[in-house]
Design a protein around this motif. Structure first.
Motif, PDB file in Angstrom:
ATOM      1  N   LEU A   6       0.580  -1.288   0.373  1.00 23.51           N
ATOM      2  CA  LEU A   6      -0.120  -0.204   0.341  1.00 23.51           C
ATOM      3  C   LEU A   6       0.690   1.271   0.093  1.00 23.51           C
ATOM      4  CD1 LEU A   6      -2.967   1.259  -0.284  1.00 23.51           C
ATOM      5  CD2 LEU A   6      -3.085   1.024   2.499  1.00 23.51           C
ATOM      6  N   PHE A   7       1.865   1.163   0.269  1.00 22.31           N
ATOM      7  CA  PHE A   7       3.326   2.054   0.785  1.00 22.31           C
ATOM      8  C   PHE A   7       3.165   2.689  -0.757  1.00 22.31           C
ATOM      9  CE2 PHE A   7       7.286   3.710   1.867  1.00 22.31           C
ATOM     10  CZ  PHE A   7       7.328   4.741   2.140  1.00 22.31           C
ATOM     11  N   ASP A   8       3.812   1.510  -1.381  1.00 27.49           N
ATOM     12  CA  ASP A   8       4.130   1.781  -2.597  1.00 27.49           C
ATOM     13  C   ASP A   8       3.451   2.475  -3.533  1.00 27.49           C
ATOM     14  OD1 ASP A   8       6.510   0.360  -4.896  1.00 27.49           O
ATOM     15  OD2 ASP A   8       4.752  -0.744  -5.583  1.00 27.49           O
ATOM     16  N   LEU A   9       2.494   1.873  -3.337  1.00 25.30           N
ATOM     17  CA  LEU A   9       0.511   2.147  -4.130  1.00 25.30           C
ATOM     18  C   LEU A   9       0.874   3.906  -3.740  1.00 25.30           C
ATOM     19  CD1 LEU A   9      -1.233   1.248  -6.241  1.00 25.30           C
ATOM     20  CD2 LEU A   9      -2.685   0.328  -4.124  1.00 25.30           C
ATOM     21  N   TYR A  10       0.508   4.579  -2.604  1.00 25.30           N
ATOM     22  CA  TYR A  10       0.078   5.452  -2.038  1.00 25.30           C
ATOM     23  C   TYR A  10       1.773   6.006  -2.680  1.00 25.30           C
ATOM     24  CZ  TYR A  10      -0.319   9.239   1.493  1.00 25.30           C
ATOM     25  OH  TYR A  10      -0.639  10.764   1.665  1.00 25.30           O
ATOM     26  N   SER A  11       2.168   6.158  -1.995  1.00 23.25           N
ATOM     27  CA  SER A  11       4.002   6.853  -3.527  1.00 23.25           C
ATOM     28  C   SER A  11       3.524   7.408  -5.487  1.00 23.25           C
ATOM     29  CB  SER A  11       5.091   6.234  -3.077  1.00 23.25           C
ATOM     30  OG  SER A  11       5.260   5.440  -3.593  1.00 23.25           O
ATOM     31  N   ASP A  12       2.725   6.740  -5.781  1.00 25.71           N
ATOM     32  CA  ASP A  12       2.428   6.103  -6.799  1.00 25.71           C
ATOM     33  C   ASP A  12       1.246   7.186  -7.150  1.00 25.71           C
ATOM     34  OD1 ASP A  12       4.348   4.561  -7.916  1.00 25.71           O
ATOM     35  OD2 ASP A  12       3.447   3.073  -8.273  1.00 25.71           O
ATOM     36  N   TYR A  13      -0.018   6.810  -5.791  1.00 31.63           N
ATOM     37  CA  TYR A  13      -0.793   8.152  -5.726  1.00 31.63           C
ATOM     38  C   TYR A  13       0.289   9.830  -5.837  1.00 31.63           C
ATOM     39  CZ  TYR A  13      -5.067  10.941  -3.940  1.00 31.63           C
ATOM     40  OH  TYR A  13      -5.773  10.861  -4.110  1.00 31.63           O
ATOM     41  N   LEU A  14       1.057   9.762  -5.075  1.00 23.11           N
ATOM     42  CA  LEU A  14       1.778  11.145  -5.288  1.00 23.11           C
ATOM     43  C   LEU A  14       2.406  11.481  -6.121  1.00 23.11           C
ATOM     44  CD1 LEU A  14       2.674  11.091  -1.150  1.00 23.11           C
ATOM     45  CD2 LEU A  14       0.345  11.646  -1.755  1.00 23.11           C
ATOM     46  N   ILE A  15       2.638  10.840  -6.519  1.00 23.18           N
ATOM     47  CA  ILE A  15       2.927  11.511  -8.444  1.00 23.18           C
ATOM     48  C   ILE A  15       2.641  11.754  -8.917  1.00 23.18           C
ATOM     49  CG2 ILE A  15       5.177  10.931 -10.110  1.00 23.18           C
ATOM     50  CD1 ILE A  15       6.407   8.730  -8.386  1.00 23.18           C
ATOM     51  N   SER A  16       1.222  11.060  -9.032  1.00 27.68           N
ATOM     52  CA  SER A  16       0.249  11.215 -10.032  1.00 27.68           C
ATOM     53  C   SER A  16      -0.528  12.061 -10.021  1.00 27.68           C
ATOM     54  CB  SER A  16      -0.464   9.892 -10.782  1.00 27.68           C
ATOM     55  OG  SER A  16       0.453   8.255 -10.597  1.00 27.68           O
ATOM     56  N   ASN A 289       6.883  18.148  -7.139  1.00 30.66           N
ATOM     57  CA  ASN A 289       5.885  16.366  -7.399  1.00 30.66           C
ATOM     58  C   ASN A 289       5.832  15.553  -7.506  1.00 30.66           C
ATOM     59  OD1 ASN A 289       7.091  18.291 -10.039  1.00 30.66           O
ATOM     60  ND2 ASN A 289       9.176  17.956  -9.208  1.00 30.66           N
ATOM     61  N   ALA A 290       6.035  15.430  -6.080  1.00 30.79           N
ATOM     62  CA  ALA A 290       5.701  13.785  -4.863  1.00 30.79           C
ATOM     63  C   ALA A 290       4.232  14.463  -3.792  1.00 30.79           C
ATOM     64  CB  ALA A 290       7.526  13.822  -4.574  1.00 30.79           C
ATOM     65  N   ALA A 291       4.190  15.215  -4.044  1.00 32.45           N
ATOM     66  CA  ALA A 291       2.996  16.314  -3.787  1.00 32.45           C
ATOM     67  C   ALA A 291       3.472  16.002  -1.737  1.00 32.45           C
ATOM     68  CB  ALA A 291       1.485  14.810  -3.316  1.00 32.45           C
ATOM     69  N   LEU A 292       4.665  16.918  -1.057  1.00 31.07           N
ATOM     70  CA  LEU A 292       4.493  16.818  -0.157  1.00 31.07           C
ATOM     71  C   LEU A 292       3.728  17.963   1.133  1.00 31.07           C
ATOM     72  CD1 LEU A 292       6.519  16.345   2.532  1.00 31.07           C
ATOM     73  CD2 LEU A 292       7.784  18.471   1.978  1.00 31.07           C
ATOM     74  N   GLU A 293       3.513  19.108   0.223  1.00 30.00           N
ATOM     75  CA  GLU A 293       2.312  19.612   0.690  1.00 30.00           C
ATOM     76  C   GLU A 293       1.077  19.624   0.685  1.00 30.00           C
ATOM     77  OE1 GLU A 293       5.822  23.562   1.565  1.00 30.00           O
ATOM     78  OE2 GLU A 293       4.431  23.895  -0.454  1.00 30.00           O
ATOM     79  N   GLY A 309       6.000   8.786   2.139  1.00 30.78           N
ATOM     80  CA  GLY A 309       5.072   8.501   0.855  1.00 30.78           C
ATOM     81  C   GLY A 309       5.969   9.638   0.184  1.00 30.78           C
ATOM     82  N   ALA A 310       5.958  10.288   0.358  1.00 29.78           N
ATOM     83  CA  ALA A 310       6.305  11.530  -0.460  1.00 29.78           C
ATOM     84  C   ALA A 310       8.092  11.558  -1.424  1.00 29.78           C
ATOM     85  CB  ALA A 310       5.946  12.889   0.108  1.00 29.78           C
ATOM     86  N   LEU A 311       8.678  10.847   0.386  1.00 22.29           N
ATOM     87  CA  LEU A 311       9.968  10.553  -0.886  1.00 22.29           C
ATOM     88  C   LEU A 311      10.354   9.503  -0.938  1.00 22.29           C
ATOM     89  CD1 LEU A 311      11.274  10.677   3.319  1.00 22.29           C
ATOM     90  CD2 LEU A 311      12.349  11.760   2.006  1.00 22.29           C
TER      91      LEU A 311
END
Length: 365
Positions: A6-16, A289-293, A309-311
């Motif tokens: 889920l962490f892998d999926l969540y990080s993809d979501y943040l990029i997308s 680009n990774a939705a940190l904020e 997740g953003a990292l």
């Protein structure tokens, strides 16, 4: 699905994503295959730590590591002006803006090698202590751990993790005598750091023994030359260079750099320190680009796990940069263009009343 999946999926979501990132938004993107409650529980689970980051990035570091790599230590603030204050979301002084801002202050150990920049350590500045400010008699927060203590701990951890590097690079805020002695004498590495002009220096070992110091700003030194000096509080000699540069507005700036490596030339010192600027695009990409904020999380744990997740998203973008020869912003633009294309095609299909270009099913019942 495991938490790691889920962490892998969540990080993809943040990029997308191109807007707010929420548990409901990810669940909707997956057509409800994973409930938003499941995603919320994941974010509210065990807070991820710097050790988790190292476990994640370690194989990528091992693939590029080289003795020519450098370790860059710097901090940044992820601004959260509308989020309730807590131990990690609080007020911090931003030296770039020269004002106090509200957000998450985080320190990164960034390993730069072979054109890749990978975060290998992270520290969140948690202001868990309250005190009364003597100037305005107001209650304020502070961290029980000084940033320079975190700086030394992160350098030590990078050495313990057997990351090959020779030089530590940082900005003027971490250029303390204690940090210099720690790097040179304890972990036996070298550094290149800038100095403020009010630092006290001796021009010889004899001057140092007799306590004859002058302010760096009073020293006459020609640009492009290297001079040996002794810094107050540092037992070993340093090489000093004066770098003159032109700012974007046409004004002239001066920067003084010191190194503990007595073999370096002016060109090598300035070239090495130029690598420190790789931390700037890292901070910028992490935020844009990774939705940190762009997360409305409310608790310390969910905010911490979103940051991780953003990292992870940043690490993925950095790897894609190497395989596609596109920088992070070009990669994000490519995703945006594809998203607009799909939205445009879907709108045209809706207007024509025909079937979906993806599923072949009618768009309207």
């Amino acid at each position: 699905m495991t938490d790691d999946e889920l962490f892998d999926l969540y990080s993809d979501y943040l990029i997308s994503s191109f807007g707010q990132t929420t548990a409901t938004g990810l669940s909707a993107l997956l057509d409800g295959q994973i409930s938003h409650d499941r995603i919320r529980r994941f974010l509210a689970g065990t807070p991820r730590t710097s050790a988790d980051l190292w476990h994640l990035v370690k194989p990528h570091v091992r693939a590029i590591q080289d003795a020519a790599g450098v370790l860059i230590i710097d901090d940044s603030i992820s601004e959260k002006p509308y989020t309730d204050e807590n131990d990690i979301i609080c007020w911090h002084y931003d030296h770039a803006q020269q004002r106090t801002v509200k957000g998450i202050n985080f320190i990164t150990a960034l390993y730069h090698c072979q054109e890749m920049s990978l975060p290998v350590g992270i520290t969140l500045v948690a202001k868990t202590e309250y005190y009364i400010d003597k100037k305005d008699e107001k209650q304020k927060r502070r961290s029980p751990v000084e940033k320079n203590v975190s700086f030394r701990a992160m350098v030590q951890q990078a050495v313990a993790n057997q990351i090959p590097f020779q030089y530590v690079l940082n900005d003027v805020w971490y250029a303390s005598a204690e940090n210099m002695c720690f790097i040179k004498e304890i972990v036996q590495k070298d550094f290149v750091m800038p100095l403020k002009t009010n630092r006290k220096i001796a021009l010889s070992a004899a001057d140092k023994r007799q306590g004859r110091y002058v302010s760096l700003g009073e020293l006459v030194i020609e640009p492009h030359t290297v001079r040996e000096i002794y810094l107050e509080g540092v037992v070993f000699p340093l090489l000093l260079v004066k770098q003159v540069f032109v700012n974007e507005d046409g004004s002239t700036g001066v920067q003084y750099l010191v190194t503990s490596d007595a073999k370096l030339t002016y060109g090598r010192i300035t070239t090495l320190y130029r690598k420190r600027w790789n931390v700037e695009p890292y901070h910028k990409s992490l935020k844009q680009n990774a939705a940190l904020e762009r997360s409305p999380t409310h608790t310390v744990t969910t905010q911490t796990n979103h940051l991780f997740g953003a990292l992870y998203g940043y690490i993925k973008l950095e790897r894609l940069k190497m395989t596609t020869s596109l920088n992070h912003f070009a990669l994000k633009s490519k995703l945006y263009a594809r998203a607009v294309r799909v939205a445009f095609d879907t709108l045209r299909e809706l207007q024509s009343g025909s079937s979906s270009p993806q599923t072949g099913e009618p768009m309207c019942a």
